[in-house]
Design an enzyme around this catalytic site. Structure first.
Site, PDB file in Angstrom:
ATOM      1  N   ASP A 368      -6.546  -7.267  -3.752  1.00  0.00           N
ATOM      2  CA  ASP A 368      -6.453  -5.768  -3.899  1.00  0.00           C
ATOM      3  C   ASP A 368      -7.338  -5.228  -2.559  1.00  0.00           C
ATOM      4  O   ASP A 368      -7.744  -6.031  -1.754  1.00  0.00           O
ATOM      5  CB  ASP A 368      -6.740  -5.283  -5.116  1.00  0.00           C
ATOM      6  CG  ASP A 368      -5.962  -3.672  -5.403  1.00  0.00           C
ATOM      7  OD1 ASP A 368      -6.295  -2.770  -4.841  1.00  0.00           O
ATOM      8  OD2 ASP A 368      -5.016  -3.709  -6.181  1.00  0.00           O
ATOM      9  N   ASP A 480       0.220   0.825  -1.236  1.00  0.00           N
ATOM     10  CA  ASP A 480      -0.449   1.917  -2.074  1.00  0.00           C
ATOM     11  C   ASP A 480      -0.517   3.246  -1.138  1.00  0.00           C
ATOM     12  O   ASP A 480      -0.157   2.975  -0.078  1.00  0.00           O
ATOM     13  CB  ASP A 480      -1.838   1.429  -2.186  1.00  0.00           C
ATOM     14  CG  ASP A 480      -2.495   2.280  -3.598  1.00  0.00           C
ATOM     15  OD1 ASP A 480      -2.021   3.250  -3.817  1.00  0.00           O
ATOM     16  OD2 ASP A 480      -3.862   1.726  -3.729  1.00  0.00           O
ATOM     17  N   MET A 481      -0.702   4.159  -1.767  1.00  0.00           N
ATOM     18  CA  MET A 481      -0.967   5.690  -1.083  1.00  0.00           C
ATOM     19  C   MET A 481      -1.688   6.646  -1.823  1.00  0.00           C
ATOM     20  O   MET A 481      -1.144   7.006  -3.028  1.00  0.00           O
ATOM     21  CB  MET A 481       0.388   6.177  -0.910  1.00  0.00           C
ATOM     22  CG  MET A 481       0.881   7.273  -0.030  1.00  0.00           C
ATOM     23  SD  MET A 481      -0.040   8.825  -0.438  1.00  0.00           S
ATOM     24  CE  MET A 481       0.713   9.950   0.634  1.00  0.00           C
ATOM     25  N   ASN A 482      -3.026   6.760  -1.572  1.00  0.00           N
ATOM     26  CA  ASN A 482      -4.018   7.414  -2.498  1.00  0.00           C
ATOM     27  C   ASN A 482      -4.500   8.925  -2.279  1.00  0.00           C
ATOM     28  O   ASN A 482      -5.433   9.049  -2.478  1.00  0.00           O
ATOM     29  CB  ASN A 482      -5.239   6.387  -2.264  1.00  0.00           C
ATOM     30  CG  ASN A 482      -5.152   5.309  -3.312  1.00  0.00           C
ATOM     31  OD1 ASN A 482      -4.594   5.488  -4.358  1.00  0.00           O
ATOM     32  ND2 ASN A 482      -5.028   4.101  -2.636  1.00  0.00           N
ATOM     33  N   CYS A 528       3.129   1.883  -4.967  1.00  0.00           N
ATOM     34  CA  CYS A 528       1.987   2.211  -5.632  1.00  0.00           C
ATOM     35  C   CYS A 528       1.595   3.541  -4.891  1.00  0.00           C
ATOM     36  O   CYS A 528       1.461   3.692  -3.956  1.00  0.00           O
ATOM     37  CB  CYS A 528       0.687   1.289  -5.711  1.00  0.00           C
ATOM     38  SG  CYS A 528      -0.660   1.814  -6.468  1.00  0.00           S
ATOM     39  N   SER A 529       0.977   4.553  -5.805  1.00  0.00           N
ATOM     40  CA  SER A 529       0.241   5.844  -5.187  1.00  0.00           C
ATOM     41  C   SER A 529      -0.778   6.172  -6.304  1.00  0.00           C
ATOM     42  O   SER A 529      -0.510   7.038  -7.018  1.00  0.00           O
ATOM     43  CB  SER A 529       1.336   7.071  -4.898  1.00  0.00           C
ATOM     44  OG  SER A 529       0.600   7.914  -4.543  1.00  0.00           O
ATOM     45  N   GLY A 531      -1.635   4.490  -8.774  1.00  0.00           N
ATOM     46  CA  GLY A 531      -0.689   4.343  -9.966  1.00  0.00           C
ATOM     47  C   GLY A 531       0.757   4.958  -9.607  1.00  0.00           C
ATOM     48  O   GLY A 531       1.247   4.679  -8.704  1.00  0.00           O
ATOM     49  N   ASP A 536       9.457   6.918  -8.078  1.00  0.00           N
ATOM     50  CA  ASP A 536      10.760   7.604  -8.019  1.00  0.00           C
ATOM     51  C   ASP A 536      11.730   6.776  -7.586  1.00  0.00           C
ATOM     52  O   ASP A 536      11.596   5.590  -7.203  1.00  0.00           O
ATOM     53  CB  ASP A 536      10.663   8.834  -6.942  1.00  0.00           C
ATOM     54  CG  ASP A 536      10.067   8.310  -5.483  1.00  0.00           C
ATOM     55  OD1 ASP A 536      10.847   7.516  -4.908  1.00  0.00           O
ATOM     56  OD2 ASP A 536       8.802   8.837  -5.102  1.00  0.00           O
ATOM     57  N   ASP A 550      -2.636   4.222 -12.803  1.00  0.00           N
ATOM     58  CA  ASP A 550      -4.192   3.585 -12.797  1.00  0.00           C
ATOM     59  C   ASP A 550      -4.793   3.477 -14.231  1.00  0.00           C
ATOM     60  O   ASP A 550      -5.733   2.961 -14.270  1.00  0.00           O
ATOM     61  CB  ASP A 550      -4.910   4.556 -11.872  1.00  0.00           C
ATOM     62  CG  ASP A 550      -4.890   4.124 -10.355  1.00  0.00           C
ATOM     63  OD1 ASP A 550      -4.079   2.788 -10.284  1.00  0.00           O
ATOM     64  OD2 ASP A 550      -5.248   4.724  -9.354  1.00  0.00           O
ATOM     65  N   GLU A 616      -9.415 -15.302 -26.185  1.00  0.00           N
ATOM     66  CA  GLU A 616      -8.578 -14.608 -25.364  1.00  0.00           C
ATOM     67  C   GLU A 616      -7.816 -15.583 -24.389  1.00  0.00           C
ATOM     68  O   GLU A 616      -6.739 -15.033 -23.924  1.00  0.00           O
ATOM     69  CB  GLU A 616      -9.460 -13.751 -24.751  1.00  0.00           C
ATOM     70  CG  GLU A 616      -9.931 -12.706 -25.642  1.00  0.00           C
ATOM     71  CD  GLU A 616     -10.857 -11.396 -25.298  1.00  0.00           C
ATOM     72  OE1 GLU A 616     -10.900 -10.401 -25.675  1.00  0.00           O
ATOM     73  OE2 GLU A 616     -11.767 -11.549 -24.186  1.00  0.00           O
TER      74      GLU A 616
HETATM   75  C1  DGJ Z   1      -5.318   2.837  -6.545  1.00  0.00           C
HETATM   76  C2  DGJ Z   1      -4.357   1.684  -7.165  1.00  0.00           C
HETATM   77  O1  DGJ Z   1      -3.500   2.501  -7.993  1.00  0.00           O
HETATM   78  C3  DGJ Z   1      -5.283   0.811  -7.896  1.00  0.00           C
HETATM   79  O2  DGJ Z   1      -4.638  -0.213  -8.431  1.00  0.00           O
HETATM   80  C4  DGJ Z   1      -6.069   0.119  -6.733  1.00  0.00           C
HETATM   81  O3  DGJ Z   1      -5.142  -0.631  -5.755  1.00  0.00           O
HETATM   82  C5  DGJ Z   1      -6.821   1.048  -5.628  1.00  0.00           C
HETATM   83  N1  DGJ Z   1      -5.886   2.120  -5.362  1.00  0.00           N
HETATM   84  C6  DGJ Z   1      -7.339   0.275  -4.424  1.00  0.00           C
HETATM   85  O4  DGJ Z   1      -8.010   1.352  -3.978  1.00  0.00           O
END
Ligand code: DGJ
Length: 731
Positions: A368, A480-482, A528-529, A531, A536, A550, A616
């Site tokens: 990641d 991802d896109m945060n 991913c954005s 989570g 869409d 997330d 586990e």
């Molecule tokens: C947001 C993602 O949803 C997470 O799973 C992870 O990849 C972080 N970003 C990393 O910055």
């Protein structure tokens, strides 16, 4: 025939297996909506519209002295703007003379075989299994050269009707499009609730049910992405409708940016339903000869409740939206290092997680955030997509080779659309970030957003992605896109086209993803954005699975995955087993329950296997083998919601395979109390005529008996305990 047209070419009826949709170009040229509901024979239903002189409902010039003809109450497919329909408009145009008015009149139609593509945007496509049909209706704006093409696509067997719009400036002067929705429909009769999917980061798609009245019910996003807060989907349903009874209409927008979706009753108690690109901060200049295409809306109707409606969407999105080799190929069970290490990893840590994972049957390591540029926390480095060989203790190629030698695949995280101010990319190209000249930009996660409308930016990103993927063995990419977008100003587009930035951003993302997949068709892309901020239908065109949230707390996941299941196939839902106490909520849930919840999705792990007990680890091996055992059900079978969050002290859901030979029931006890009562759940989807053995208690009963009498576990479940029960057909 899925599409029938009357002899005079003005009455259009669309039929799917279980629904019909009818509209009529009236003598004045207004395209009236007559019917959408249970399949009927296609007779002209225009006598359902009773015209009356309503007062304060003006009359268009075409009606002459007839005061009963008013655009203000007629049920329409393409409502006018600024000329006497006071409800929400559909397409808003400012003409060269400054006037803002539009009335759309029927001109022609065309029926074609096959589904319709939308330039630069995802849309449902034909397969060998089912080919669509398309009705295109052309409307002409009364006083300018603007034309609308309304697209109606039909997948008859799948019970799906789609809509989309193309606006063409066939006139001689430029116009500005201020609003262009994808669909508008006036349901003439009946009461409805709206089901929408709301939330926030790490708590996405909570189901909300609100009655539709004269006060508008409206959801949407102006965040630049489809958003955690509101999903671009909604259901209108009769107030008494349930999972297995009642009228339900689904609307799902194939778009990843700003959107609006609304329903409102008018003065005659007709419900206007609309969906499309959000008109706020939107405008699009159309020079003569230019056109604008809207995204597609996927509609479906069920007369027998929500389960059937959801199954229609699961099928159509799985078969006609997801693409590529991973559409039906079994996806690898993965382990992601994010919650195991966050930014604090090195080669040894990664290899130790991977080697233990390989022994337990896990099939892929996903590296990641933090492997590139200068990135030891989330304040720097985005945009510098160059491997940090110091941190990785060597090249990415060497690392990926080591992982492959363990018999595992290797996946890598990217966040292509973002830029950190503390990055070489920003130092070289500050104008590549969206920001308003003379105004300090807002930061989100301390990062800015790249101008995806700028082709140079996209070329740079493709070059970087290509370089990284060509230099190592990479089987999977997490895209991802945060952050949410604001300061939406593009130096590339300039001051005249600010209203186009958000839409062109989305088109830019699609363009980059398309070119990336063309170059690396075998790579499994996971969207991913933060989570589920961009969960869409459009994203499914590129990534057959999307990280759902997330929030990895198995109990919160019950409601997040429940809400997600109304439209999106379970195969699309990225879902992982993580450590306890959970990092988001601090809650502890049995390891087994975490696995049983994650199994209702594209399954994986997100924890440090060095911190996991031997017991586990055994559980992991069993979970992986259970996941593989149930894969045909969870990824290709029919899904049934058996409870809703908060309605029972447990959650239950079921998968039934396509042949109705096997079913998998999962129960999770969410609440506990003293002197507990046994729980009991419905069973659904079996063949009533066939016998099924329950592998948990050995009982053999007919499908009719299981479905009539239901199932009771043979012990009281403790709080957060789960149970998976398999039913197998005997005869
Ligand atoms: C947001 C993602 O949803 C997470 O799973 C992870 O990849 C972080 N970003 C990393 O910055």
């Amino acid at each position: 025939m899925a599409i029938t047209v009357s002899e005079n070419g003005r009455l259009f009826t669309l039929h799917t297996k279980n629904s019909s949709y009818q509209m009529f170009a009236d003598p004045f040229g207004t395209l009236l909506h007559l019917y959408y509901g249970k399949r009927m024979d296609g007779e002209n239903l225009s006598d359902l519209i009773l015209r009356t002189d309503m007062g304060f409902c003006g009359n268009p010039p075409q009606a002459g002295a007839d005061r009963t003809y008013s655009l203000d109450y007629l049920p329409q497919e393409a409502p006018s703007s600024g000329v006497g329909d006071y409800r929400e408009d559909f397409v808003r145009i400012t003409h060269a003379d400054g006037s803002c008015a539009a009335q759309f009149l029927f001109e022609s139609f065309q029926v074609t075989d096959g589904s319709y593509p939308i330039p630069g945007m995802p849309a449902l496509y034909d397969t060998a299994g089912e080919t669509g049909q398309t009705l295109t209706i052309t409307l002409k704006e009364a006083c300018s050269g603007v034309r609308l093409q309304l697209f109606y696509g039909i997948f008859e067997q799948a019970d799906i009707i789609t809509r989309a719009l193309r606006v063409e400036n066939a006139g001689k002067s430029p116009v500005v499009l201020e609003k262009a929705l994808s669909m508008s429909m006036d349901i003439p009769f009946g009461n409805h609730d709206m089901l929408c999917f709301t939330g926030r980061h790490a708590m996405e798609r909570t189901v909300e049910r609100v009655p539709v009245g004269r006060a508008a019910v409206q959801i949407g996003s102006t965040r630049g992405t489809s958003s955690h807060q509101y999903n671009p989907s909604m259901i209108l349903l009769s107030p008494t409708a349930t999972e297995d009874a009642g009228d339900c209409y689904g609307f799902c927008l194939v778009y990843s940016g700003n959107f609006t979706a609304s329903a409102q009753k008018d003065q005659r108690e007709q419900t206007r339903v609309q969906m499309g690109i959000h008109p706020d901060r939107f405008s699009f200049r159309l020079a003569p000869g230019k056109s604008f295409s809207t995204p597609q809306v996927i509609m479906s109707y069920s007369s027998c409740g929500l389960t059937a409606l959801s199954q229609n969407y699961h099928h159509i999105l799985r078969e006609h939206m997801c693409r590529g080799v991973w559409k039906h190929e079994r996806r690898p069970v993965l382990i992601n290092n994010w919650e195991a290490t966050y930014f604090d990893f090195n080669r040894e840590k990664l290899l130790s997680i991977a080697s233990q994972a390989a022994e337990l049957g896990i099939e892929m390591l996903v590296l990641d955030d933090g492997w590139f540029g200068k990135r030891d926390d989330d304040n720097s480095g985005l945009g510098d997509w160059f491997v940090n060989t110091d941190k990785l203790g060597g090249s990415l190629c060497a690392l990926s080779d080591d992982i492959h030698r363990m018999g595992m695949k290797f996946g890598l995280w990217f966040e292509p659309e973002m830029i950190s101010e503390d990055s070489d990319l920003y130092r070289a190209h500050p104008d590549w970030a969206l920001q308003i000249p003379g105004r300090e930009p807002n930061r989100g996660r301390n990062q800015l957003v790249l101008d995806m409308a700028n082709p140079q930016v996209r070329d740079y990103l493709l070059e970087r992605l290509t370089d990284i993927l060509s230099g190592a063995r990479i089987d999977y990419v997490k895209w991802d896109m945060n952050r949410s977008i604001c300061d939406a100003y593009s130096s590339y587009l300039g001051p005249q086209r600010t209203g186009e930035v958000c839409h062109r951003y989305v088109l830019g993302v699609y363009d980059l993803m398309e070119r990336f997949l063309a170059r690396f068709p075998d790579v499994l892309l996971e969207g991913c954005s933060g989570g589920g901020g961009r969960f869409d239908a459009a994203m499914l065109y590129y990534s057959p699975q999307i990280w759902c949230s997330d929030n990895t707390d198995a109990i919160n996941r019950l409601s997040i995955q429940y809400g997600t299941s109304f439209f999106y196939p379970i195969s699309a839902v990225g879902s992982h087993v993580s450590a306890c106490p959970n990092h988001q909520t601090g809650r502890s849930v049995p390891f087994r329950t975490r696995g049983d919840v994650a199994m209702a999705g594209s399954f994986g792990y997100e924890l440090d296997l060095n911190q996991v007990s031997e017991q586990e680890k055994e559980e992991v091996t069993k979970q992986v083998s259970d996941f593989l055992h149930f894969y045909p059900l969870t990824h290709e079978g029919d899904y049934y919601r058996l409870t809703a969050p908060g309605k029972a002290p447990f959650m239950a859901w079921e998968f039934v395979d396509q042949n109705r030979d096997r079913a998998m029931l999962t129960l999770v006890q969410t609440e506990s109390c003293g002197n507990p009562l046994p729980i009991h759940t419905d069973i659904r989807g079996l063949d009533p005529e066939k016998k099924y053995r329950c592998l948990s208690n050995g009982a053999v009963r007919s499908g009719a008996s299981w479905m009539g009498a239901g199932f009771t576990p043979d012990h009281i479940l403790k709080q957060y305990e789960s149970l998976v029960v398999e039913f197998v057909r005997e005869s």
